[in-house]
Motif scaffolding. Structure first.
Motif, mmCIF file in Angstrom:
data_model
loop_
_atom_site.group_PDB
_atom_site.id
_atom_site.type_symbol
_atom_site.label_atom_id
_atom_site.label_comp_id
_atom_site.label_asym_id
_atom_site.label_seq_id
_atom_site.Cartn_x
_atom_site.Cartn_y
_atom_site.Cartn_z
ATOM 1 N N LEU A 1 -31.281 55.353 -0.614
ATOM 2 C CA LEU A 1 -30.264 54.693 -1.442
ATOM 3 C C LEU A 1 -29.881 53.346 -0.842
ATOM 4 C CD1 LEU A 1 -28.323 54.831 -3.871
ATOM 5 C CD2 LEU A 1 -26.706 56.024 -2.389
ATOM 6 N N ARG A 2 -29.687 53.290 0.474
ATOM 7 C CA ARG A 2 -29.331 52.041 1.124
ATOM 8 C C ARG A 2 -30.472 51.026 1.013
ATOM 9 N NH1 ARG A 2 -27.296 55.801 4.787
ATOM 10 N NH2 ARG A 2 -29.061 55.536 6.200
ATOM 11 N N MET B 1 -19.833 50.186 0.281
ATOM 12 C CA MET B 1 -20.199 51.047 -0.838
ATOM 13 C C MET B 1 -20.300 52.490 -0.363
ATOM 14 S SD MET B 1 -23.064 49.142 -3.139
ATOM 15 C CE MET B 1 -22.658 47.675 -4.072
ATOM 16 N N PRO B 2 -20.040 53.466 -1.250
ATOM 17 C CA PRO B 2 -20.142 54.860 -0.841
ATOM 18 C C PRO B 2 -21.578 55.256 -0.551
ATOM 19 C CG PRO B 2 -19.795 54.673 -3.213
ATOM 20 C CD PRO B 2 -19.609 53.315 -2.645
ATOM 21 N N GLU B 3 -21.742 56.242 0.303
ATOM 22 C CA GLU B 3 -23.068 56.776 0.599
ATOM 23 C C GLU B 3 -23.522 57.671 -0.557
ATOM 24 O OE1 GLU B 3 -25.018 55.965 3.245
ATOM 25 O OE2 GLU B 3 -23.483 54.457 3.580
ATOM 26 N N LEU B 4 -24.631 58.322 -0.338
ATOM 27 C CA LEU B 4 -25.191 59.218 -1.352
ATOM 28 C C LEU B 4 -24.144 60.217 -1.822
ATOM 29 C CD1 LEU B 4 -27.824 60.337 -2.744
ATOM 30 C CD2 LEU B 4 -28.005 61.859 -0.769
ATOM 31 N N ARG B 5 -23.935 60.276 -3.139
ATOM 32 C CA ARG B 5 -22.927 61.181 -3.685
ATOM 33 C C ARG B 5 -23.531 62.286 -4.536
ATOM 34 N NH1 ARG B 5 -18.167 58.352 -6.516
ATOM 35 N NH2 ARG B 5 -17.326 60.441 -6.198
ATOM 36 N N ALA C 1 -31.442 54.870 -7.715
ATOM 37 C CA ALA C 1 -32.526 54.715 -6.758
ATOM 38 C C ALA C 1 -33.480 55.884 -6.995
ATOM 39 C CB ALA C 1 -31.986 54.748 -5.334
ATOM 40 N N VAL C 2 -34.783 55.640 -6.853
ATOM 41 C CA VAL C 2 -35.763 56.658 -7.226
ATOM 42 C C VAL C 2 -36.691 56.962 -6.052
ATOM 43 C CG1 VAL C 2 -37.445 57.398 -8.940
ATOM 44 C CG2 VAL C 2 -35.724 55.683 -9.562
ATOM 45 N N LEU C 3 -36.691 58.207 -5.619
ATOM 46 C CA LEU C 3 -37.694 58.693 -4.683
ATOM 47 C C LEU C 3 -38.854 59.233 -5.510
ATOM 48 C CD1 LEU C 3 -38.936 59.562 -2.013
ATOM 49 C CD2 LEU C 3 -37.513 61.635 -2.107
ATOM 50 N N ALA D 1 -25.650 54.665 -9.950
ATOM 51 C CA ALA D 1 -25.960 53.816 -8.801
ATOM 52 C C ALA D 1 -25.633 54.489 -7.476
ATOM 53 C CB ALA D 1 -25.211 52.489 -8.908
ATOM 54 N N ASP D 2 -24.852 55.565 -7.508
ATOM 55 C CA ASP D 2 -24.515 56.316 -6.292
ATOM 56 C C ASP D 2 -25.404 57.536 -6.113
ATOM 57 O OD1 ASP D 2 -22.458 54.547 -5.662
ATOM 58 O OD2 ASP D 2 -20.963 55.694 -6.781
#
Length: 229
Positions: free
Chosen positions: A222-223, A1-5, A188-190, A167-168
């Motif tokens: 994200l991961r 899957m792609p990393e943070l985009r 994903a939520v910080l 999702a990215d």
């Protein structure tokens, strides 16, 4: 899957310490309505909310049924609140710890950022004098979506404007209302609480501050969320 985009960032209480500005504006509105300042629980209820939710709380606490307020009065009261908040924003609003540094780092690494807020555009425009327009590829104000936070539309729109799948992206939020919005959108939520504690969730990672948070750490968040879900 792609990393943070991409990164989708809330404004009030997340990037700038503006919840205290809103507290002053709301209590000034209560005085304007001939009522006492908001009780603590009512003020907590308003954190992260939209104009409509804040107005409903204020009318309710002033002893009026929001559903029976004439539309013209409701609209004029909203304009009064935002005029007062605009006066306060014009004096400048302090940064939350680590927020400026994170924005600078994202821009340096070419990771696009969107500002996603329940605040209306006219006040966002004033806040950008502090935040810096150059840090944001896209802006989603609360008055330019059909259903503001806690609905998912603001974050879905933010990701769309960046040309990305939610999702990215990592969303950065400070309130239960905002965290729920981002979570419902599939981000994903910080979570970095400001005025209120935010309950844990499967798509949420908590930190006490943005100080020291880097783009690499957002990628790790994200991961982590992907591994859970």
């Amino acid at each position: 899957m792609p990393e943070l985009r991409g990164v989708l960032l809330d404004m009030d209480g997340t990037l700038i310490d503006s919840e205290k500005v809103w507290e002053v504006a709301l209590n000034d509105l209560m005085k304007h309505l001939g009522a006492d300042p908001l009780p603590v629980e009512a003020r907590r209820e308003s954190v992260g909310g939209s104009l409509d939710s804040s107005l409903r709380i204020c009318f309710r606490e002033a002893g009026r049924d929001p559903d029976t307020v004439p539309p013209d009065e409701y609209r004029e009261t909203g304009e009064w609140l935002y005029d007062r908040a605009g006066e306060l924003f014009a004096h400048g609003v302090p940064w939350r710890p680590g927020a400026r540094e994170l924005l600078v780092a994202l821009r340096a690494e070419g990771i696009p950022a969107a500002l996603v807020t329940n605040t209306i555009r006219v006040l966002v425009t004033r806040a950008l004098d502090t935040l810096g327009r150059e840090h944001f590829t896209a802006i989603v104000p609360g008055d330019e979506v059909a259903a503001p936070k806690p609905g998912p539309e603001p974050y879905l729109r933010g990701a769309e404007l960046l040309g990305l799948d939610p999702a990215d992206c990592v969303a950065v939020e400070d309130s239960p209302t905002g965290a729920l919005s981002a979570e419902r959108a599939g981000c994903a939520v910080l979570v970095v609480p400001c005025e209120l504690d935010v309950p844990p969730g499967e798509r949420r990672v908590q930190r006490s501050t943005l100080a020291g948070v880097t783009p690499a750490e957002l990628g790790a968040i994200l991961r982590e969320v992907r591994a859970r879900t």
